[in-house]
Design a protein around this motif. Structure first.
Motif, PDB file in Angstrom:
ATOM      1  N   ILE A 232       0.890  -1.381   0.108  1.00 12.77           N
ATOM      2  CA  ILE A 232       0.023   0.093  -0.046  1.00 12.77           C
ATOM      3  C   ILE A 232       0.947   1.311  -0.048  1.00 12.77           C
ATOM      4  CG2 ILE A 232      -0.251   0.030   2.663  1.00 12.77           C
ATOM      5  CD1 ILE A 232      -3.020   1.379   1.955  1.00 12.77           C
ATOM      6  N   ASP A 233       0.498   2.045  -0.839  1.00 13.21           N
ATOM      7  CA  ASP A 233       1.249   3.372  -0.766  1.00 13.21           C
ATOM      8  C   ASP A 233       0.098   4.367  -0.374  1.00 13.21           C
ATOM      9  OD1 ASP A 233       3.814   3.206  -2.488  1.00 13.21           O
ATOM     10  OD2 ASP A 233       2.347   1.865  -3.438  1.00 13.21           O
ATOM     11  N   HIS A 234       0.009   5.242   0.671  1.00 20.06           N
ATOM     12  CA  HIS A 234      -0.757   6.235   1.214  1.00 20.06           C
ATOM     13  C   HIS A 234       0.190   7.334   1.327  1.00 20.06           C
ATOM     14  CE1 HIS A 234      -2.603   8.331   4.578  1.00 20.06           C
ATOM     15  NE2 HIS A 234      -3.524   8.017   4.050  1.00 20.06           N
ATOM     16  N   ILE A 235      -0.756   8.477   0.509  1.00 21.14           N
ATOM     17  CA  ILE A 235      -0.440   9.944   0.714  1.00 21.14           C
ATOM     18  C   ILE A 235      -1.527  10.665   1.165  1.00 21.14           C
ATOM     19  CG2 ILE A 235       0.344  11.767  -1.044  1.00 21.14           C
ATOM     20  CD1 ILE A 235       0.583   8.181  -2.506  1.00 21.14           C
ATOM     21  N   LYS A 236      -0.780  11.596   2.068  1.00 24.99           N
ATOM     22  CA  LYS A 236      -1.879  12.634   2.711  1.00 24.99           C
ATOM     23  C   LYS A 236      -1.436  13.934   2.534  1.00 24.99           C
ATOM     24  CE  LYS A 236      -4.234  13.523   6.872  1.00 24.99           C
ATOM     25  NZ  LYS A 236      -3.991  14.764   7.402  1.00 24.99           N
ATOM     26  N   VAL A 237      -2.098  14.838   2.031  1.00 17.80           N
ATOM     27  CA  VAL A 237      -1.968  16.248   1.821  1.00 17.80           C
ATOM     28  C   VAL A 237      -2.768  16.972   2.526  1.00 17.80           C
ATOM     29  CG1 VAL A 237      -1.534  17.887  -0.072  1.00 17.80           C
ATOM     30  CG2 VAL A 237      -1.293  15.792  -0.711  1.00 17.80           C
ATOM     31  N   THR A 238      -2.469  18.094   3.479  1.00 19.37           N
ATOM     32  CA  THR A 238      -3.194  18.733   4.284  1.00 19.37           C
ATOM     33  C   THR A 238      -2.913  20.072   3.908  1.00 19.37           C
ATOM     34  OG1 THR A 238      -2.635  17.259   6.172  1.00 19.37           O
ATOM     35  CG2 THR A 238      -3.647  19.410   6.752  1.00 19.37           C
TER      36      THR A 238
END
Length: 441
Positions: A232-238
């Motif tokens: 899994i590749d998880h990217i989070k942009v806030t």
């Protein structure tokens, strides 16, 4: 003689909020019992403050002045605003799922032609069918005493549930877009679950955005259950609005011989705390965790990690960068725990902060807790200003001072951006970084 803890205005407001909301939050008897137990735990300790070690740099009790009312379900006007909101990955071909003002909106989400082995539905529907709010498979990775998380458990109303069947490789990334549209300050509590079956692979992108000049509040949590030999590749942009308070918890339990890659990117929000609780539960798993924060004004951004190596021969790498301007403050807290029996562990953690003004602040607290004897573990941290020799080198070749500084900042943050496997994600993050640099005075 007992000592009574005086409740703040925000804590009293949250208690009133729960008592009102519990009547219409989704879920039957089992879910209601989970919610009630969670709120009792929160009510006993209140909002986290600097005397709680894990929250010593982010005094939420002091920063959260009042509790906002829960956001209403999005009406047609809100949906229209969300439809028009800037999509960071427009044209990239990602499958977009829309969470508007805390509610999963199916008519704005791309749910057509789901790949075989992929199912998507609203968390509210799962709760309405009385499935437990917490995935039992996560076990001890859920820190039941974390005040922000138990508050989320008590009040979460919606989110998304994504399941990828064993052996399924999703070629199309899934973009879960959280959009706040309401200018009137409200609060949103969302909970999502992603289950990646054994041997499966997926890319999950999570973005959060909202309007400026609104002190809305977000408490969001996502649970990841990753099977053996999965990826899994998880990217989070806030990039919340300039008055927003954003607290997020990512809970991950990863099986054997799996690959877990996580990248966080923070630009917006008045107060942001992204906390990761990761458990490497099976042997031979590799985890790569990267993060970058670009802060200015009076922003406060906190990246807190708790990583448990629970099985042998696992590897983890953590690299975090912060660029801090004006009077902003960056916080990094990272703790790696190597459990008994987790021999041959290889874990390394690094935090670096670049201060662009005399008033900027960066706090870093890396920790190792090792209960095995055949391991390779290390951590490091650096904080400093831009290298004057490098800036002079560029200026001596005809590059203006501001552009020279921007190039050095790009190089500093670039290591994190390069951690994204998808070229479209790299391009979008690069554009965000360049936009931030362009807005610097």
């Amino acid at each position: 003689m007992g000592i009574a803890i005086r409740k703040t205005k925000a804590e009293l407001g949250l208690a009133d909020l729960y008592q009102t909301a519990r009547k219409f939050l989704p879920g039957g008897d089992e879910v209601s019992a989970v919610r009630s137990a969670a709120f009792d735990r929160f009510n006993a300790v209140g909002l986290p403050h600097r005397r709680i070690e894990a929250w010593k740099y982010t005094d939420l009790r002091g920063q959260m002045k009042e509790a906002k009312r829960l956001a209403s379900l999005p009406d047609d006007a809100a949906k229209a605003k969300a439809r028009e909101a800037q999509d960071l990955f427009a044209g990239a071909g990602f499958r977009r799922l829309m969470i508007v003002d805390g509610a999963f909106v199916t008519e704005l989400s791309d749910l057509a032609n789901l790949e075989p082995g992929l199912t998507i539905h609203a968390m509210a529907d799962a709760l309405a069918s009385d499935q437990p709010l917490l995935s039992q498979r996560l076990g001890a990775v859920v820190p039941e005493d974390d005040p922000a998380l138990v508050l989320n458990t008590a009040l979460a109303g919606n989110g998304v549930v994504i399941c990828v069947a064993p052996g399924t490789a999703l070629a199309r990334p899934i973009h879960v877009a959280f959009v706040t549209t309401n200018w009137v300050a409200t609060s949103m509590f969302t909970r999502s679950l992603v289950n990646i079956g054994g041997g499966a692979s997926a890319t999950i992108i999570e973005t959060h955005q909202g309007p400026d000049r609104s002190d809305y509040q977000v408490n969001t949590a996502m649970q990841l259950v990753v099977g053996d030999e999965a990826r899994i590749d998880h990217i989070k942009v806030t990039r919340e609005g300039d008055g927003a308070l954003h607290v997020a918890s990512l809970l991950a339990n990863v099986g054997a011989r799996a690959s877990f890659n996580q990248l966080g990117f923070v630009l917006g929000g008045a107060v942001v705390r992204n906390q990761l609780f990761l458990r490497l539960a099976g042997e031979g798993t590799v985890a790569d965790i990267k993060g970058a924060s670009l802060l200015k004004g009076a922003q406060h951004a906190d990246a807190t990690l708790s990583i448990e190596h629970a099985a042998a021969e696992c590897q983890s790498r953590e690299t975090f960068k912060a660029v801090v301007d004006d009077t902003a403050r960056a916080v990094f807290q990272g703790k790696i725990t190597v459990s008994p029996g987790a021999q041959k562990t290889d874990a390394k953690m690094m935090s670096r902060a670049l201060l662009l003004s005399d008033e900027a602040e960066a706090d870093s607290k890396p920790e190792l807790e090792i209960f095995a004897d055949d391991v390779q573990c290390g951590h490091g941290t650096t904080t400093g200003a831009i290298d004057e020799e490098l800036r002079f080198y560029l200026m001596a070749r005809g590059i203006p001072a501001k552009e020279a500084e921007a190039l050095l900042i790009q190089a500093f943050v670039g290591e994190v951006i390069e951690g994204a496997a998808d070229e479209r994600v790299k391009g979008a993050l690069t554009d965000l970084m360049l936009g931030w640099l362009g807005r610097r005075e």
